[in-house]
Design an enzyme around this catalytic site. Structure first.
Site, PDB file in Angstrom:
ATOM      1  N   THR A   1      41.940  50.830  41.785  1.00 30.00           N
ATOM      2  CA  THR A   1      41.139  49.394  41.060  1.00 30.00           C
ATOM      3  C   THR A   1      40.294  49.832  42.123  1.00 30.00           C
ATOM      4  OG1 THR A   1      41.108  47.534  40.302  1.00 30.00           O
ATOM      5  CG2 THR A   1      42.458  47.761  42.678  1.00 30.00           C
ATOM      6  N   ASP A   2      38.744  49.067  41.408  1.00 31.80           N
ATOM      7  CA  ASP A   2      37.376  48.986  42.196  1.00 31.80           C
ATOM      8  C   ASP A   2      37.441  47.277  42.352  1.00 31.80           C
ATOM      9  OD1 ASP A   2      37.890  46.757  39.975  1.00 31.80           O
ATOM     10  OD2 ASP A   2      35.664  48.022  39.120  1.00 31.80           O
ATOM     11  N   GLU A   3      39.020  47.108  42.754  1.00 31.37           N
ATOM     12  CA  GLU A   3      39.135  45.566  43.273  1.00 31.37           C
ATOM     13  C   GLU A   3      39.056  45.812  44.902  1.00 31.37           C
ATOM     14  OE1 GLU A   3      40.960  42.896  42.015  1.00 31.37           O
ATOM     15  OE2 GLU A   3      40.375  43.022  39.677  1.00 31.37           O
TER      16      GLU A   3
ATOM     17  N   TYR B   1      46.264  40.711  45.483  1.00 31.72           N
ATOM     18  CA  TYR B   1      46.646  41.394  44.756  1.00 31.72           C
ATOM     19  C   TYR B   1      45.777  42.499  45.042  1.00 31.72           C
ATOM     20  CZ  TYR B   1      45.469  45.457  41.056  1.00 31.72           C
ATOM     21  OH  TYR B   1      45.190  46.042  40.596  1.00 31.72           O
TER      22      TYR B   1
ATOM     23  N   LYS C   1      46.708  46.839  47.318  1.00 29.46           N
ATOM     24  CA  LYS C   1      46.177  47.444  46.378  1.00 29.46           C
ATOM     25  C   LYS C   1      45.289  48.620  46.934  1.00 29.46           C
ATOM     26  CE  LYS C   1      46.570  49.146  42.592  1.00 29.46           C
ATOM     27  NZ  LYS C   1      47.615  50.092  42.546  1.00 29.46           N
TER      28      LYS C   1
HETATM   29  P1  NAD Z   1      51.234  46.492  34.417  1.00 30.11           P
HETATM   30  O1  NAD Z   1      51.167  45.068  34.705  1.00 30.11           O
HETATM   31  O2  NAD Z   1      50.505  46.115  33.001  1.00 30.11           O
HETATM   32  O3  NAD Z   1      51.893  47.658  33.949  1.00 30.11           O
HETATM   33  C1  NAD Z   1      52.874  47.101  35.629  1.00 30.11           C
HETATM   34  C2  NAD Z   1      53.967  48.145  35.365  1.00 30.11           C
HETATM   35  O4  NAD Z   1      54.720  48.485  36.815  1.00 30.11           O
HETATM   36  C3  NAD Z   1      55.089  47.610  34.824  1.00 30.11           C
HETATM   37  O5  NAD Z   1      55.717  48.090  33.031  1.00 30.11           O
HETATM   38  C4  NAD Z   1      56.320  46.996  35.216  1.00 30.11           C
HETATM   39  O6  NAD Z   1      57.165  46.974  34.530  1.00 30.11           O
HETATM   40  C5  NAD Z   1      55.857  48.420  36.201  1.00 30.11           C
HETATM   41  N1  NAD Z   1      56.354  47.890  37.867  1.00 30.11           N
HETATM   42  C6  NAD Z   1      55.902  46.342  38.184  1.00 30.11           C
HETATM   43  N2  NAD Z   1      56.554  46.627  39.793  1.00 30.11           N
HETATM   44  C7  NAD Z   1      57.499  47.376  39.677  1.00 30.11           C
HETATM   45  C8  NAD Z   1      58.156  48.355  40.804  1.00 30.11           C
HETATM   46  N3  NAD Z   1      58.770  47.041  41.944  1.00 30.11           N
HETATM   47  N4  NAD Z   1      59.352  49.401  40.372  1.00 30.11           N
HETATM   48  C9  NAD Z   1      59.071  49.851  39.125  1.00 30.11           C
HETATM   49  N5  NAD Z   1      57.929  49.560  38.172  1.00 30.11           N
HETATM   50  C10 NAD Z   1      57.085  48.615  38.145  1.00 30.11           C
HETATM   51  O7  NAD Z   1      49.445  46.823  35.032  1.00 30.11           O
HETATM   52  P2  NAD Z   1      48.109  47.571  34.313  1.00 30.11           P
HETATM   53  O8  NAD Z   1      47.252  46.901  33.917  1.00 30.11           O
HETATM   54  O9  NAD Z   1      48.555  48.525  33.044  1.00 30.11           O
HETATM   55  O10 NAD Z   1      48.194  48.620  35.344  1.00 30.11           O
HETATM   56  C11 NAD Z   1      48.500  49.690  35.622  1.00 30.11           C
HETATM   57  C12 NAD Z   1      47.662  50.366  37.340  1.00 30.11           C
HETATM   58  O11 NAD Z   1      46.550  50.006  37.504  1.00 30.11           O
HETATM   59  C13 NAD Z   1      47.949  49.530  38.675  1.00 30.11           C
HETATM   60  O12 NAD Z   1      48.583  49.723  39.997  1.00 30.11           O
HETATM   61  C14 NAD Z   1      46.418  48.795  38.331  1.00 30.11           C
HETATM   62  O13 NAD Z   1      46.568  48.173  39.894  1.00 30.11           O
HETATM   63  C15 NAD Z   1      45.690  49.994  38.106  1.00 30.11           C
HETATM   64  N6  NAD Z   1      44.873  49.443  37.660  1.00 30.11           N
HETATM   65  C16 NAD Z   1      44.332  48.602  36.596  1.00 30.11           C
HETATM   66  C17 NAD Z   1      43.016  48.190  36.254  1.00 30.11           C
HETATM   67  C18 NAD Z   1      43.362  47.416  34.743  1.00 30.11           C
HETATM   68  O14 NAD Z   1      42.297  47.120  34.039  1.00 30.11           O
HETATM   69  N7  NAD Z   1      44.495  46.535  34.175  1.00 30.11           N
HETATM   70  C19 NAD Z   1      41.700  48.483  36.407  1.00 30.11           C
HETATM   71  C20 NAD Z   1      41.910  49.809  37.367  1.00 30.11           C
HETATM   72  C21 NAD Z   1      43.617  50.040  38.536  1.00 30.11           C
HETATM   73  O1  DAU Z   2      38.713  45.666  38.255  1.00 30.28           O
HETATM   74  C1  DAU Z   2      39.788  46.143  38.220  1.00 30.28           C
HETATM   75  C2  DAU Z   2      40.905  44.653  37.764  1.00 30.28           C
HETATM   76  O2  DAU Z   2      40.734  44.007  36.794  1.00 30.28           O
HETATM   77  C3  DAU Z   2      42.243  45.460  37.758  1.00 30.28           C
HETATM   78  O3  DAU Z   2      42.373  45.942  39.646  1.00 30.28           O
HETATM   79  C4  DAU Z   2      42.889  43.998  37.740  1.00 30.28           C
HETATM   80  O4  DAU Z   2      44.805  45.087  37.604  1.00 30.28           O
HETATM   81  C5  DAU Z   2      43.004  43.890  36.434  1.00 30.28           C
HETATM   82  O5  DAU Z   2      43.971  42.486  36.305  1.00 30.28           O
HETATM   83  C6  DAU Z   2      41.581  43.184  35.888  1.00 30.28           C
HETATM   84  O6  DAU Z   2      41.567  42.111  37.078  1.00 30.28           O
HETATM   85  P1  DAU Z   2      40.462  41.332  37.026  1.00 30.28           P
HETATM   86  O7  DAU Z   2      40.706  39.905  37.736  1.00 30.28           O
HETATM   87  O8  DAU Z   2      38.960  41.239  36.566  1.00 30.28           O
HETATM   88  O9  DAU Z   2      41.135  40.820  35.199  1.00 30.28           O
HETATM   89  P2  DAU Z   2      41.289  39.846  34.062  1.00 30.28           P
HETATM   90  O10 DAU Z   2      41.460  40.236  32.457  1.00 30.28           O
HETATM   91  O11 DAU Z   2      42.850  39.097  34.814  1.00 30.28           O
HETATM   92  O12 DAU Z   2      39.758  38.539  33.933  1.00 30.28           O
HETATM   93  C7  DAU Z   2      38.909  39.250  33.982  1.00 30.28           C
HETATM   94  C8  DAU Z   2      37.797  38.403  33.737  1.00 30.28           C
HETATM   95  O13 DAU Z   2      37.722  36.939  33.083  1.00 30.28           O
HETATM   96  C9  DAU Z   2      37.493  37.301  35.497  1.00 30.28           C
HETATM   97  O14 DAU Z   2      36.200  36.949  35.886  1.00 30.28           O
HETATM   98  C10 DAU Z   2      38.342  36.329  35.634  1.00 30.28           C
HETATM   99  C11 DAU Z   2      38.407  35.842  33.814  1.00 30.28           C
HETATM  100  N1  DAU Z   2      39.496  35.033  32.859  1.00 30.28           N
HETATM  101  C12 DAU Z   2      40.502  35.577  32.628  1.00 30.28           C
HETATM  102  C13 DAU Z   2      41.066  34.648  32.168  1.00 30.28           C
HETATM  103  C14 DAU Z   2      43.100  35.464  31.815  1.00 30.28           C
HETATM  104  C15 DAU Z   2      38.846  34.225  31.894  1.00 30.28           C
HETATM  105  O15 DAU Z   2      37.798  33.625  32.288  1.00 30.28           O
HETATM  106  N2  DAU Z   2      40.027  33.397  31.267  1.00 30.28           N
HETATM  107  C16 DAU Z   2      41.156  33.995  31.312  1.00 30.28           C
HETATM  108  O16 DAU Z   2      41.932  33.051  30.785  1.00 30.28           O
END
Ligand code: NAD
Ligand code: DAU
Length: 332
Positions: free
Chosen positions: A121-123, A148, A152
């Site tokens: 992630t960019d975080e 989190y 990562k």
């Molecule tokens: P998600 O929470 O939707 O999915 C995570 C999956 O991993 C789930 O299916 C869960 O059952 C599985 N999992 C969790 N713990 C596990 C374990 N111990 N063993 C096996 N499986 C396990 O997450 P996502 O949003 O799809 O993110 C996927 C990946 O991408 C993560 O590594 C996250 O850090 C990265 N990422 C997410 C975002 C975003 O915007 N959501 C952006 C950049 C990177």
């Molecule tokens: O940047 C990549 C990351 O983006 C990933 O690594 C994470 O897995 C993914 O969850 C996401 O993180 P954020 O914390 O940015 O995403 P989230 O959807 O939780 O929140 C997006 C923004 O919206 C954040 O600034 C918090 C805000 N927010 C979130 C929720 C759930 C609200 O204002 N209201 C809400 O109800």
């Protein structure tokens, strides 16, 4: 034919990636997923059973991982605890899955000399000032803010150490905020869409000035596949599609697209330590590997995502009540 082991393939981005790979390549896929609250077997429904195998299991289970890894040509590692708000409430599963789980996979790919791609992630870079023109690049120092993002960052550094110390054949990608189908209702965009569908007002943390750099998950998938096909071993690639928007703009756009008044939302308790702004400079991925995003228009992608949640209430409804009850305990 390439054999992929995809961890976390029943989650949001993992399941979209599996669909993408099955549609665009000849590869066969084994998904390893623990089906935590965030995983959903239905997210893989309808995919060809002769090319997709599902194994329910934990990435911290060294014996299971040791059985699956030697049968793969590449491990693509998505599995993680992924939600910042949860990590502020209970960090432990983040340490177990994101750190120990990644370590367990690294030891297996090292033992069997299997290519590894780490999805991050960019975080890990922390946040940027709201009023600066700066964007993250592959050279930005690590500065994670939440439990989190710290886990990562730790997992990225483990991959780098295994590459340098043991010659692991690996690549890393750090992507910005994804949106699209099959995203859990705890996350910002699906939470607000399903709130409107359920007759609940959307919830904005604080003033909503925080900026996220949105990318459609299909574009994340094509970028990861590009890195698997053409990426240089040992390299890190940032993935982003120039999609910066403030949270307030996103909520107002969702409300407008769903035929609601743009001010029909509530301001709720802010997230502690809330990162201000993320922004990706994806020049390396674009120039070295020739990758381009397809979903350039955020409003179009958002409209399609809204339509998906409207058409798939059976997928999101079971998680909605518990998610909102949890948020309510925190005034969110
Ligand atoms: P998600 O929470 O939707 O999915 C995570 C999956 O991993 C789930 O299916 C869960 O059952 C599985 N999992 C969790 N713990 C596990 C374990 N111990 N063993 C096996 N499986 C396990 O997450 P996502 O949003 O799809 O993110 C996927 C990946 O991408 C993560 O590594 C996250 O850090 C990265 N990422 C997410 C975002 C975003 O915007 N959501 C952006 C950049 C990177
Ligand atoms: O940047 C990549 C990351 O983006 C990933 O690594 C994470 O897995 C993914 O969850 C996401 O993180 P954020 O914390 O940015 O995403 P989230 O959807 O939780 O929140 C997006 C923004 O919206 C954040 O600034 C918090 C805000 N927010 C979130 C929720 C759930 C609200 O204002 N209201 C809400 O109800």
């Amino acid at each position: 034919m390439m054999r992929l082991l995809v961890t976390g393939g029943a989650g949001f981005i993992g399941s979209n990636f599996v669909r993408h790979v099955l549609a665009h390549t000849e590869a066969s896929v084994t998904v390893l997923d623990a089906l935590t609250y965030a995983g959903n077997r239905d997210s893989l429904a309808g995919l060809p059973s002769d090319r997709l195998q599902f194994v329910r299991g934990d990435i911290t289970d060294a014996a299971l991982v040791g059985q699956l890894v030697p049968a793969a040509d590449v491990v693509v590692h998505f599995a993680a605890e992924s939600h910042n708000d949860n990590s502020l409430h209970d960090p432990r599963p983040f340490l177990t899955t994101n750190i120990v789980g990644t370590y367990t996979l690294l030891e297996a790919v090292r033992a069997h000399d299997v290519r590894f791609h780490h999805v991050s992630t960019d975080e890990v870079y922390g946040d940027l000032a709201l009023d600066s023109p700066d964007r993250f690049t592959e050279d930005t120092p690590y500065h994670p803010s939440s439990p989190y993002s710290a886990t990562k960052a730790g997992s990225d550094l483990l991959v780098r150490a295994w590459m340098r110390s043991f010659g692991l054949r690996a690549t890393i990608s750090n992507c910005s905020n994804n949106y699209g189908p099959y995203q859990h209702v705890e996350k910002f965009i699906p939470r607000q869409i399903t709130n409107v569908l359920a007759g609940i007002r959307p919830k904005l943390y604080g003033a909503g000035a925080n900026v996220r750099d949105w990318i459609h998950t299909e574009d994340h998938s094509s970028a990861v596949l590009t890195i698997l096909e053409r990426g240089r071993i040992g390299e890190t690639y940032l993935i982003g599609a120039d999609g910066e928007r403030s949270n307030r703009d996103v909520v107002e756009l969702i409300l407008a697209l769903m035929g609601q008044s743009p001010d029909a939302y509530d301001r709720v308790t802010d997230r502690p330590g809330h990162d201000l702004r993320y922004a990706i400079d994806a020049t390396k991925l674009r120039t070295e590997l020739g990758w381009r995003p397809r979903f350039a228009g955020f409003a179009d992608g958002l409209e399609a995502t809204i339509a998906w949640y409207q058409a798939h209430e059976g997928w999101w409804r079971p998680a909605k009540e518990a998610t909102e009850s949890f948020y309510a305990t925190k005034g969110q």
